[in-house]
Design a protein around this motif. Structure first.
Motif, PDB file in Angstrom:
ATOM      1  N   ILE A 161      19.615  20.186  45.456  1.00 18.83           N
ATOM      2  CA  ILE A 161      18.437  20.865  45.994  1.00 18.83           C
ATOM      3  C   ILE A 161      18.328  22.183  45.236  1.00 18.83           C
ATOM      4  CG2 ILE A 161      17.402  21.977  48.008  1.00 18.83           C
ATOM      5  CD1 ILE A 161      18.994  19.976  49.733  1.00 18.83           C
ATOM      6  N   THR A 162      17.129  22.487  44.752  1.00 18.94           N
ATOM      7  CA  THR A 162      16.946  23.729  44.005  1.00 18.94           C
ATOM      8  C   THR A 162      15.596  24.354  44.325  1.00 18.94           C
ATOM      9  OG1 THR A 162      16.973  24.768  41.820  1.00 18.94           O
ATOM     10  CG2 THR A 162      16.002  22.576  41.946  1.00 18.94           C
ATOM     11  N   HIS A 163      15.559  25.680  44.210  1.00 17.21           N
ATOM     12  CA  HIS A 163      14.315  26.438  44.320  1.00 17.21           C
ATOM     13  C   HIS A 163      14.032  27.174  43.007  1.00 17.21           C
ATOM     14  CE1 HIS A 163      15.402  25.860  48.572  1.00 17.21           C
ATOM     15  NE2 HIS A 163      14.100  25.762  48.715  1.00 17.21           N
ATOM     16  N   ASP A 164      14.799  26.883  41.970  1.00 19.33           N
ATOM     17  CA  ASP A 164      14.594  27.486  40.650  1.00 19.33           C
ATOM     18  C   ASP A 164      13.296  26.914  40.073  1.00 19.33           C
ATOM     19  OD1 ASP A 164      14.620  27.425  37.683  1.00 19.33           O
ATOM     20  OD2 ASP A 164      16.576  28.384  37.905  1.00 19.33           O
ATOM     21  N   ARG A 165      12.268  27.739  39.998  1.00 20.49           N
ATOM     22  CA  ARG A 165      10.935  27.266  39.618  1.00 20.49           C
ATOM     23  C   ARG A 165      10.922  26.533  38.274  1.00 20.49           C
ATOM     24  NH1 ARG A 165       6.280  28.289  41.797  1.00 20.49           N
ATOM     25  NH2 ARG A 165       4.393  27.796  40.650  1.00 20.49           N
TER      26      ARG A 165
ATOM     27  N   VAL B 239      11.882  14.403  45.738  1.00 18.95           N
ATOM     28  CA  VAL B 239      10.856  15.097  46.503  1.00 18.95           C
ATOM     29  C   VAL B 239      10.689  16.451  45.833  1.00 18.95           C
ATOM     30  CG1 VAL B 239      10.168  16.044  48.736  1.00 18.95           C
ATOM     31  CG2 VAL B 239      11.537  13.933  48.638  1.00 18.95           C
ATOM     32  N   ILE B 240       9.504  16.687  45.263  1.00 13.98           N
ATOM     33  CA  ILE B 240       9.276  17.908  44.490  1.00 13.98           C
ATOM     34  C   ILE B 240       7.994  18.573  44.978  1.00 13.98           C
ATOM     35  CG2 ILE B 240       8.845  18.833  42.184  1.00 13.98           C
ATOM     36  CD1 ILE B 240      10.527  16.495  41.101  1.00 13.98           C
ATOM     37  N   MET B 241       8.092  19.872  45.248  1.00 10.77           N
ATOM     38  CA  MET B 241       6.941  20.655  45.694  1.00 10.77           C
ATOM     39  C   MET B 241       6.793  21.862  44.786  1.00 10.77           C
ATOM     40  SD  MET B 241       7.974  20.511  49.673  1.00 10.77           S
ATOM     41  CE  MET B 241       9.696  20.584  49.234  1.00 10.77           C
ATOM     42  N   VAL B 242       5.582  22.068  44.280  1.00 11.11           N
ATOM     43  CA  VAL B 242       5.292  23.241  43.446  1.00 11.11           C
ATOM     44  C   VAL B 242       4.001  23.859  43.974  1.00 11.11           C
ATOM     45  CG1 VAL B 242       4.818  24.101  41.128  1.00 11.11           C
ATOM     46  CG2 VAL B 242       6.371  22.170  41.430  1.00 11.11           C
ATOM     47  N   GLY B 243       4.084  25.110  44.372  1.00 13.25           N
ATOM     48  CA  GLY B 243       2.917  25.843  44.836  1.00 13.25           C
ATOM     49  C   GLY B 243       2.852  27.184  44.135  1.00 13.25           C
ATOM     50  N   LEU B 244       1.876  27.975  44.493  1.00 13.66           N
ATOM     51  CA  LEU B 244       1.720  29.284  43.861  1.00 13.66           C
ATOM     52  C   LEU B 244       2.925  30.185  44.090  1.00 13.66           C
ATOM     53  CD1 LEU B 244      -2.017  30.089  44.652  1.00 13.66           C
ATOM     54  CD2 LEU B 244      -1.011  29.466  42.451  1.00 13.66           C
ATOM     55  N   HIS B 245       3.494  30.131  45.303  1.00 13.09           N
ATOM     56  CA  HIS B 245       4.578  31.043  45.650  1.00 13.09           C
ATOM     57  C   HIS B 245       5.840  30.325  46.096  1.00 13.09           C
ATOM     58  CE1 HIS B 245       1.673  34.266  45.305  1.00 13.09           C
ATOM     59  NE2 HIS B 245       0.862  33.574  46.087  1.00 13.09           N
ATOM     60  N   PHE B 246       5.923  29.036  45.844  1.00 10.75           N
ATOM     61  CA  PHE B 246       7.063  28.256  46.311  1.00 10.75           C
ATOM     62  C   PHE B 246       7.299  27.078  45.382  1.00 10.75           C
ATOM     63  CE2 PHE B 246       8.920  24.819  48.849  1.00 10.75           C
ATOM     64  CZ  PHE B 246      10.023  25.466  49.378  1.00 10.75           C
ATOM     65  N   ALA B 247       8.557  26.797  45.112  1.00 10.02           N
ATOM     66  CA  ALA B 247       8.930  25.609  44.345  1.00 10.02           C
ATOM     67  C   ALA B 247      10.261  25.102  44.896  1.00 10.02           C
ATOM     68  CB  ALA B 247       9.061  25.944  42.858  1.00 10.02           C
ATOM     69  N   ALA B 248      10.357  23.803  45.078  1.00 10.57           N
ATOM     70  CA  ALA B 248      11.593  23.212  45.578  1.00 10.57           C
ATOM     71  C   ALA B 248      11.682  21.769  45.103  1.00 10.57           C
ATOM     72  CB  ALA B 248      11.651  23.258  47.093  1.00 10.57           C
TER      73      ALA B 248
END
Length: 79
Positions: free
Chosen positions: A57-61, A26-35
């Motif tokens: 689980i990571t938030h490292d863009r 499950v991967i999400m990439v947005g302008l101000h968020f990545a997870a």
């Protein structure tokens, strides 16, 4: 998953030997968020509730974008 599983959704058919078949991503990439939640099946048999997974689980863009690329490469073209 079919190439178009639902209106506005793109999918991909994976070959039987594709390593992505053993993962749940499950991967999400947005302008101000990545997870990303990336999990690999440990190979347990039995009911889904009893299966085990190794996961991260990571938030490292940068890492999230690198994890997304192999999935994006397999998507059916947008129609």
């Amino acid at each position: 998953m079919p190439p178009t599983p639902a209106p506005g959704v793109r999918g991909a058919a994976l070959h039987p030997g594709d390593p992505l078949r053993g993962e749940w991503d499950v991967i999400m990439v947005g302008l101000h968020f990545a997870a990303a939640l990336v999990a690999r099946d440990c190979g347990d048999d039995g009911p889904d509730a009893d299966r085990r997974f190794d996961f991260v689980i990571t938030h490292d863009r940068g890492l999230v974008v690198r994890a997304a690329q192999p999935l994006l490469d397999k998507l059916a073209p947008a129609s």
